[in-house]
Scaffold this motif. Sequence first.
Motif, mmCIF file in Angstrom:
data_model
loop_
_atom_site.group_PDB
_atom_site.id
_atom_site.type_symbol
_atom_site.label_atom_id
_atom_site.label_comp_id
_atom_site.label_asym_id
_atom_site.label_seq_id
_atom_site.Cartn_x
_atom_site.Cartn_y
_atom_site.Cartn_z
ATOM 1 N N TRP A 164 4.295 -21.521 -22.696
ATOM 2 C CA TRP A 164 4.516 -20.309 -21.652
ATOM 3 C C TRP A 164 4.769 -19.071 -22.164
ATOM 4 C CZ3 TRP A 164 3.241 -18.218 -17.319
ATOM 5 C CH2 TRP A 164 3.922 -17.029 -16.989
ATOM 6 N N THR A 181 -0.546 -12.234 -20.650
ATOM 7 C CA THR A 181 -0.802 -11.744 -19.148
ATOM 8 C C THR A 181 0.315 -10.761 -18.903
ATOM 9 O OG1 THR A 181 0.620 -13.515 -18.484
ATOM 10 C CG2 THR A 181 -1.511 -14.075 -18.781
ATOM 11 N N VAL A 219 3.053 -7.090 -3.325
ATOM 12 C CA VAL A 219 3.899 -8.390 -3.927
ATOM 13 C C VAL A 219 4.827 -8.706 -3.073
ATOM 14 C CG1 VAL A 219 4.740 -9.387 -5.746
ATOM 15 C CG2 VAL A 219 2.547 -8.099 -6.060
ATOM 16 N N TRP A 226 -5.046 -16.428 -14.519
ATOM 17 C CA TRP A 226 -4.490 -14.842 -14.418
ATOM 18 C C TRP A 226 -5.663 -14.050 -13.982
ATOM 19 C CZ3 TRP A 226 0.112 -12.761 -13.185
ATOM 20 C CH2 TRP A 226 0.115 -11.414 -13.547
ATOM 21 N N LEU A 270 -0.431 -14.020 -5.462
ATOM 22 C CA LEU A 270 0.464 -13.475 -5.997
ATOM 23 C C LEU A 270 -0.120 -12.931 -7.507
ATOM 24 C CD1 LEU A 270 3.861 -15.148 -4.782
ATOM 25 C CD2 LEU A 270 3.140 -12.873 -4.439
ATOM 26 N N PRO A 312 1.917 -7.931 -16.610
ATOM 27 C CA PRO A 312 1.271 -7.489 -15.472
ATOM 28 C C PRO A 312 1.031 -5.834 -15.699
ATOM 29 C CG PRO A 312 3.580 -8.211 -15.299
ATOM 30 C CD PRO A 312 3.020 -8.489 -16.722
ATOM 31 N N ARG A 313 -0.044 -5.363 -15.092
ATOM 32 C CA ARG A 313 -0.285 -3.954 -15.055
ATOM 33 C C ARG A 313 0.911 -2.994 -14.417
ATOM 34 N NH1 ARG A 313 -5.518 -5.759 -13.948
ATOM 35 N NH2 ARG A 313 -5.275 -5.364 -11.689
ATOM 36 N N ARG A 314 0.986 -3.403 -13.244
ATOM 37 C CA ARG A 314 2.144 -2.641 -12.138
ATOM 38 C C ARG A 314 2.565 -3.727 -11.049
ATOM 39 N NH1 ARG A 314 1.843 0.845 -8.128
ATOM 40 N NH2 ARG A 314 3.808 1.695 -7.884
ATOM 41 N N LEU A 315 3.396 -4.055 -10.768
ATOM 42 C CA LEU A 315 3.843 -4.908 -9.546
ATOM 43 C C LEU A 315 3.371 -4.052 -8.076
ATOM 44 C CD1 LEU A 315 4.719 -7.745 -9.645
ATOM 45 C CD2 LEU A 315 6.850 -7.286 -8.984
ATOM 46 N N SER A 316 2.443 -4.669 -7.552
ATOM 47 C CA SER A 316 1.988 -4.037 -6.103
ATOM 48 C C SER A 316 3.118 -4.282 -5.256
ATOM 49 C CB SER A 316 0.806 -4.455 -6.044
ATOM 50 O OG SER A 316 0.536 -4.249 -4.374
ATOM 51 N N LEU A 367 -1.891 -10.127 -7.431
ATOM 52 C CA LEU A 367 -1.316 -8.789 -7.188
ATOM 53 C C LEU A 367 -0.436 -8.400 -8.619
ATOM 54 C CD1 LEU A 367 -0.041 -9.709 -3.595
ATOM 55 C CD2 LEU A 367 -1.965 -8.255 -4.357
ATOM 56 N N GLN A 368 -0.745 -9.249 -9.747
ATOM 57 C CA GLN A 368 0.002 -9.093 -10.885
ATOM 58 C C GLN A 368 1.246 -9.834 -11.188
ATOM 59 O OE1 GLN A 368 -1.698 -7.329 -13.628
ATOM 60 N NE2 GLN A 368 -3.235 -8.060 -12.575
ATOM 61 N N ASP A 369 1.555 -10.513 -10.114
ATOM 62 C CA ASP A 369 3.050 -11.321 -10.092
ATOM 63 C C ASP A 369 2.955 -12.152 -11.378
ATOM 64 O OD1 ASP A 369 5.377 -12.512 -9.935
ATOM 65 O OD2 ASP A 369 5.314 -12.568 -7.687
ATOM 66 N N GLN A 370 3.514 -11.985 -12.384
ATOM 67 C CA GLN A 370 3.794 -12.928 -13.474
ATOM 68 C C GLN A 370 4.446 -14.177 -13.319
ATOM 69 O OE1 GLN A 370 5.131 -11.462 -17.245
ATOM 70 N NE2 GLN A 370 3.369 -12.130 -18.299
ATOM 71 N N VAL A 390 4.475 -10.497 0.183
ATOM 72 C CA VAL A 390 4.187 -11.905 -0.184
ATOM 73 C C VAL A 390 5.171 -12.786 -0.625
ATOM 74 C CG1 VAL A 390 2.246 -13.526 -0.969
ATOM 75 C CG2 VAL A 390 1.811 -11.123 -0.614
#
Lengths: 138, 222
Positions: free
Chosen positions: A46, A53, A62, B65, B19, A55-59, B22-25, A65
Amino acid sequence: MSGPEARKVKNHLESCKTCKAFLEDELAFDMRLSAVPPVEPVNDVWALVRARTKPRRLSPAVWLVKIRSASAAAKRAAAAVAVVGVAAVMFYSLNLNEPNVAPGPATTSGADNVIAVKWSDDPLGSHREALVECLDKM
Amino acid sequence: MGRSEDYDFSASNEMLLELCKLQDQEALRVLFRRHEKPVYNLLYRMLSNHEDAEEALADVFVKVWRGAGSFKGESKFTTWLFKIAANTARDFLRARMVRREVSLEDGSVSEGEVARSAAAKSIDPEDCTVREDELNRITAALDGLSEDDRLLVTLYHFQGLDYQDISEITGISANNLKVKLFRARQRLKKLCEELDGGCVENELRRSTTDSSGLRQGACEWS
């Protein structure tokens, strides 16, 4: 296989030693393969995935959801935190409306005023007078 | 919120993939934890090497991803995931082959690599000592199969997928798949029998030459 078809095969197997031996051989091989234990990763992969990976920016979407997919306990916890937060904001805003210590620059000496100077936004603080005096002399 | 523990464990794969889009790691983390073992199992059976299988496992989830948006929901999530894993394993096998060719050309390949390469290409029934147990023998027999045969056998026998899923993963029609799988299985069986026979013969030879008799019964499979 359907019922009549399966019956036909079964009848054939009872009379045909070659096919019966073949089937038994196949079943034994199936057993042999199914006895092979599954393998698992030696290391935790992991960390490698996470590093690759970012993340660019948490939308903001998100969060909507997330709320939908969250467990009931998490939803209750989040609701409790939200209620406490709103209550805290209301409490502090009511307190701010009450008359408090009068704001204003500290110009005179004394213990109370020293504290006022420290809390004011004046970056020069108590050095202001000395500086003005120096500038006057120049 | 924000930690993987916050997700209901029953959250569907599809929702977690949404998710990921939407870039949720953290959603990816949950998907990873849920599927790492079966995916790793497939990769290890294909690559026969823990190091490569782990690297490939990371690649698979990086592809999940990045490619979350390409999942249309026409197939099951697991079918889509195994398709990515199968393609990744193929990429690794091709890269390994290229590396081996380059190494052989410039003469930098080690003796160990040559030995491993030879073992993968042809099974040596005499080599009983390195395949002392059943698992190693099956792994060695799998190594002797072609890439496509190995994938079919692994998906059907080790992953327990049905014809429909395997057909979607490999792009082989269901009827053709049954024939191909049967042939792949027969080849694997033959390789296993060769190894079994080789082990027994080798053991018999050893037992006659080894006066102490301590090694007798090491290869009990027959």
